[in-house]
Design an enzyme around this catalytic site. Structure first.
Site, PDB file in Angstrom:
ATOM      1  N   ASP A 100       0.864  -1.180   0.000  1.00  0.00           N
ATOM      2  CA  ASP A 100       0.000   0.000   0.000  1.00  0.00           C
ATOM      3  C   ASP A 100       0.898   1.227   0.000  1.00  0.00           C
ATOM      4  O   ASP A 100       1.734   1.395   0.892  1.00  0.00           O
ATOM      5  CB  ASP A 100      -0.858  -0.031   1.276  1.00  0.00           C
ATOM      6  CG  ASP A 100      -2.222   0.562   1.066  1.00  0.00           C
ATOM      7  OD1 ASP A 100      -2.309   1.593   0.379  1.00  0.00           O
ATOM      8  OD2 ASP A 100      -3.198   0.003   1.600  1.00  0.00           O
ATOM      9  N   ASP A 205      -2.894   4.451  -2.740  1.00  0.00           N
ATOM     10  CA  ASP A 205      -3.912   4.905  -1.796  1.00  0.00           C
ATOM     11  C   ASP A 205      -4.466   6.274  -2.177  1.00  0.00           C
ATOM     12  O   ASP A 205      -3.718   7.162  -2.582  1.00  0.00           O
ATOM     13  CB  ASP A 205      -3.252   5.001  -0.412  1.00  0.00           C
ATOM     14  CG  ASP A 205      -4.212   5.480   0.650  1.00  0.00           C
ATOM     15  OD1 ASP A 205      -5.197   4.776   0.903  1.00  0.00           O
ATOM     16  OD2 ASP A 205      -3.996   6.568   1.218  1.00  0.00           O
ATOM     17  N   GLU A 263      -6.893   3.204  -5.717  1.00  0.00           N
ATOM     18  CA  GLU A 263      -8.139   3.409  -4.987  1.00  0.00           C
ATOM     19  C   GLU A 263      -8.764   4.707  -5.497  1.00  0.00           C
ATOM     20  O   GLU A 263      -8.191   5.775  -5.347  1.00  0.00           O
ATOM     21  CB  GLU A 263      -7.860   3.545  -3.489  1.00  0.00           C
ATOM     22  CG  GLU A 263      -9.160   3.658  -2.720  1.00  0.00           C
ATOM     23  CD  GLU A 263      -9.003   4.311  -1.359  1.00  0.00           C
ATOM     24  OE1 GLU A 263      -9.826   4.051  -0.487  1.00  0.00           O
ATOM     25  OE2 GLU A 263      -8.049   5.094  -1.173  1.00  0.00           O
ATOM     26  N   HIS A 340     -10.547  -2.749   4.698  1.00  0.00           N
ATOM     27  CA  HIS A 340     -10.439  -2.178   6.048  1.00  0.00           C
ATOM     28  C   HIS A 340     -11.219  -0.884   6.222  1.00  0.00           C
ATOM     29  O   HIS A 340     -11.251  -0.336   7.318  1.00  0.00           O
ATOM     30  CB  HIS A 340      -8.952  -1.941   6.338  1.00  0.00           C
ATOM     31  CG  HIS A 340      -8.377  -0.934   5.374  1.00  0.00           C
ATOM     32  ND1 HIS A 340      -8.213  -1.200   4.030  1.00  0.00           N
ATOM     33  CD2 HIS A 340      -8.001   0.353   5.543  1.00  0.00           C
ATOM     34  CE1 HIS A 340      -7.742  -0.123   3.423  1.00  0.00           C
ATOM     35  NE2 HIS A 340      -7.602   0.829   4.315  1.00  0.00           N
ATOM     36  N   ASP A 341     -11.803  -0.343   5.156  1.00  0.00           N
ATOM     37  CA  ASP A 341     -12.556   0.917   5.244  1.00  0.00           C
ATOM     38  C   ASP A 341     -14.061   0.714   5.297  1.00  0.00           C
ATOM     39  O   ASP A 341     -14.816   1.691   5.294  1.00  0.00           O
ATOM     40  CB  ASP A 341     -12.243   1.802   4.022  1.00  0.00           C
ATOM     41  CG  ASP A 341     -10.828   2.333   4.057  1.00  0.00           C
ATOM     42  OD1 ASP A 341     -10.265   2.473   5.162  1.00  0.00           O
ATOM     43  OD2 ASP A 341     -10.277   2.617   2.969  1.00  0.00           O
TER      44      ASP A 341
HETATM   45  C1  GLC Z   1      -7.639   5.256   1.959  1.00  0.00           C
HETATM   46  C2  GLC Z   1      -7.388   4.158   2.963  1.00  0.00           C
HETATM   47  C3  GLC Z   1      -7.949   4.573   4.280  1.00  0.00           C
HETATM   48  C4  GLC Z   1      -7.235   5.827   4.735  1.00  0.00           C
HETATM   49  C5  GLC Z   1      -7.303   6.913   3.670  1.00  0.00           C
HETATM   50  C6  GLC Z   1      -6.302   7.981   3.937  1.00  0.00           C
HETATM   51  O1  GLC Z   1      -8.974   5.485   1.740  1.00  0.00           O
HETATM   52  O2  GLC Z   1      -7.931   2.961   2.481  1.00  0.00           O
HETATM   53  O3  GLC Z   1      -7.870   3.583   5.259  1.00  0.00           O
HETATM   54  O4  GLC Z   1      -7.807   6.306   5.918  1.00  0.00           O
HETATM   55  O5  GLC Z   1      -6.998   6.415   2.379  1.00  0.00           O
HETATM   56  O6  GLC Z   1      -5.011   7.493   3.696  1.00  0.00           O
END
Ligand code: GLC
Length: 567
Positions: A100, A205, A263, A340-341
């Site tokens: 990540d 990310d 993402e 995880h989100d």
């Molecule tokens: C992404 C991650 C998340 C994090 C955010 C800021 O959405 O998946 O867990 O809080 O980015 O880095």
């Protein structure tokens, strides 16, 4: 060292949240030796691509997404040597590793940011967004009215000066300025460093937000009670993003043949996503969208009753279909239920009263859809949302903590807030992985992370399920083996796909025609429903009940009944 196989054909992904995956050294926090000790388990499960959430050094305000040193492994998780070992051991078992990579922000404890604070004329100051606040009488107000993702203004005042810095996530995560070429070079160097070490690629990310509207003019639209406006168009999927990524591709991704998963939330459309992931013209391999994640109304559902939270099966089908139609012959595409989100999928679209049936049904639907399926750690044993009984239990997640402060300020009581968090908080998917029926579910000899879910004592754990041939875990393993059979894989990726009876409000059913012909039929309700079917079922390949009930071309489907049949 470069990865010459950068194709996703025959990939089944697995997402590891390191903080709560496996504690190898007994300090109550997951770590890299813990992950290494479970690589055989992952290989045997049948997955072959790991996405590991951030492992870099971090003060852990956002559990590793706030990076203070990209080149050092977080001491909580181990050493740089442990990380090399992990790559080596994973590769020995045929598992590719995608790390990540947090590009949109650093921690405020990163040396770049510390320098930028101390010396406004240093080059690192230009790596971030510092702006003067607005003076109003004696008060200094933030430079504009934008609201970020974690329920606050995007601006944080620097001490009591007139300067503010920009942060889309927590105030300990200042955004970096990708318009600055020197900053971009820093990230390219870091990427090369990890590719030299042998990583197979990156999950990029918060990718959608790298370019901001640097006029920083106020957003129009509905204000919250603090006068803030949540308008992602100011900082999501803006045109300059594609320029930054093209340069990244030319300098790193293409010459190094690495895998790239972006993402891309922020309400991105498939057409916009294709600008990123189109095989011919795109800049990365595939994008994760959020469209299939909240089709039960749980997002922002504080004012709703539990009985109003119900899976909108038609919306779910529509969202998968929309992405399939846009991408299937143009781009690789991940399919996933959870990471995880998000809350656990079993609690979102399944039902803990039908844990076994719903876990198997949800997985079957996902696994045979076009794309690269990703399993989130714990889904393979039917883990469900946290059983916490007060808001503070969810506070290891900084976004939940901020949200609770805002909800309390708006007069919500803790009982209402807890009910809401139990369906929507990110902390739900971050409880320790349940390895066995032993203290702390065998996560480690103690637990310094989110509290473990007590249901590990009722069979929701790896060891018990390994021993039970009919367990969720063994079903996952068998289903993955089937999914990876060459003729089935080819059919899923290259055959023709149709949703069956699209308007059925309860059943998610589809078929594939290619080298093989098969259908997946799944009831997503905790009660019996009927489904008309005019094909001729041959073999039942996967099933979460013992027998198929078919009469006069109508299936009777019991709660969460699901099967894959050859036709
Ligand atoms: C992404 C991650 C998340 C994090 C955010 C800021 O959405 O998946 O867990 O809080 O980015 O880095």
């Amino acid at each position: 060292m470069d990865n010459v196989n950068n194709s996703f054909d025959d990939c089944v992904g697995y997402i590891i949240y390191p903080e709560t995956f496996k504690d190898g050294n007994g300090d109550g926090v997951g770590d890299i030796p813990g992950i290494i000790s479970k690589l055989d388990y992952l290989r045997d499960l049948g997955v072959n691509l790991l996405w590991i959430c951030p492992l870099f050094k971090s003060p852990m305000d956002d559990n590793g997404y706030d990076v203070s040193d990209y080149l050092t492994i977080n001491p909580l998780y181990g050493t740089n040597e442990d990380f090399k070992n992990l790559l080596e051991e994973a590769h020995k078992r045929g598992l590719r590793v995608v790390i990540d990579f947090v590009l949109n922000h650093t921690s405020d404890e990163h040396p770049w940011f510390q320098k930028a604070l101390q010396d406004p004329s240093c080059k690192e100051r230009g790596y971030y967004f510092f702006r003067r606040g607005k003076k109003e009488g004696d008060r200094i107000l933030p430079p504009n009215n934008w609201k970020g993702f974690f329920a606050t203004s995007v601006w944080k005042q620097v001490g009591d000066s007139e300067d503010f810095y920009f942060h889309l996530f927590s105030e300990k995560m200042p955004d970096v300025n990708w318009a600055n070429p020197e900053l971009r070079e820093e990230y390219f160097k870091i990427a090369h460093h990890y590719l030299d070490l042998g990583v197979d690629g990156f999950r990029l990310d918060a990718l959608a937000h790298l370019a901001k509207d640097q006029s920083f003019e106020d957003a129009q639209g509905q204000c919250d009670e603090h006068g803030l406006v949540f308008d992602t168009s100011k900082y999501s999927n803006r045109p300059e993003l594609y320029d930054y990524l093209r340069e990244f591709k030319n300098k790193v991704f293409a010459p190094r043949h690495c895998l790239t998963l972006g993402e891309v939330g922020g309400g991105v459309s498939p057409e916009e996503a294709l600008k990123l992931s189109d095989r011919e013209r795109g800049v990365i391999n595939m994008v994760f969208n959020f469209d299939t994640a909240w089709c039960n109304g749980a997002f922002g559902s504080i004012d709703r009753k539990d009985e109003d939270i119900k899976t909108d099966v038609i919306a779910l089908k529509r969202n998968f279909l929309r992405w399939y139609e846009a991408c299937h012959d143009r781009a690789d595409m991940p399919v996933y239920w959870c990471n995880h989100d998000h809350p656990r999928v079993l609690s979102q679209y399944g039902d803990t009263r039908y844990r076994d049936e719903s876990a198997k049904a949800l997985f079957t639907i996902l696994l045979f859809l076009y794309g690269t399926p990703f399993i989130y750690n714990g889904d393979e044993i039917g883990m469900s949302n946290a059983d916490y009984d007060k808001p503070e239990d969810f506070f290891r997640d900084v976004s939940t903590k901020n949200e609770v402060a805002a909800l309390r300020a708006n007069g919500y009581d803790d009982e209402t807030i807890t009910r809401y968090l139990r369906r929507a908080s990110r902390a739900n998917a971050r409880t320790p992985m349940q390895w066995e029926n032993a203290p702390f579910a065998g996560f480690g000899p103690c637990n310094n992370v989110n509290k473990v879910n007590e249901n590990y004592k009722q069979g929701v754990n790896v060891l018990d399920q390994m021993k039970d041939p009919w367990s969720i875990l063994n079903f996952f393993q068998y289903a993955i083996m089937k999914r990876r059979e060459p003729a089935i894989n080819d059919t899923v990726l290259h055959g023709s796909f149709s949703i069956l009876d699209f308007n059925h409000p309860d059943v998610f059913a589809y078929s594939h025609d290619g080298k093989e012909h098969f259908a997946v039929i799944a009831n997503l309700r905790p009660y019996q429903v009927y489904f008309g079917f005019y094909n001729h079922p041959q073999d039942v390949v996967l099933h979460n009940y013992g027998d198929v009930l078919l009469n006069d071309h109508v299936f009777t489907l019991r709660p969460f009944e699901c099967f894959l049949i050859k036709i």
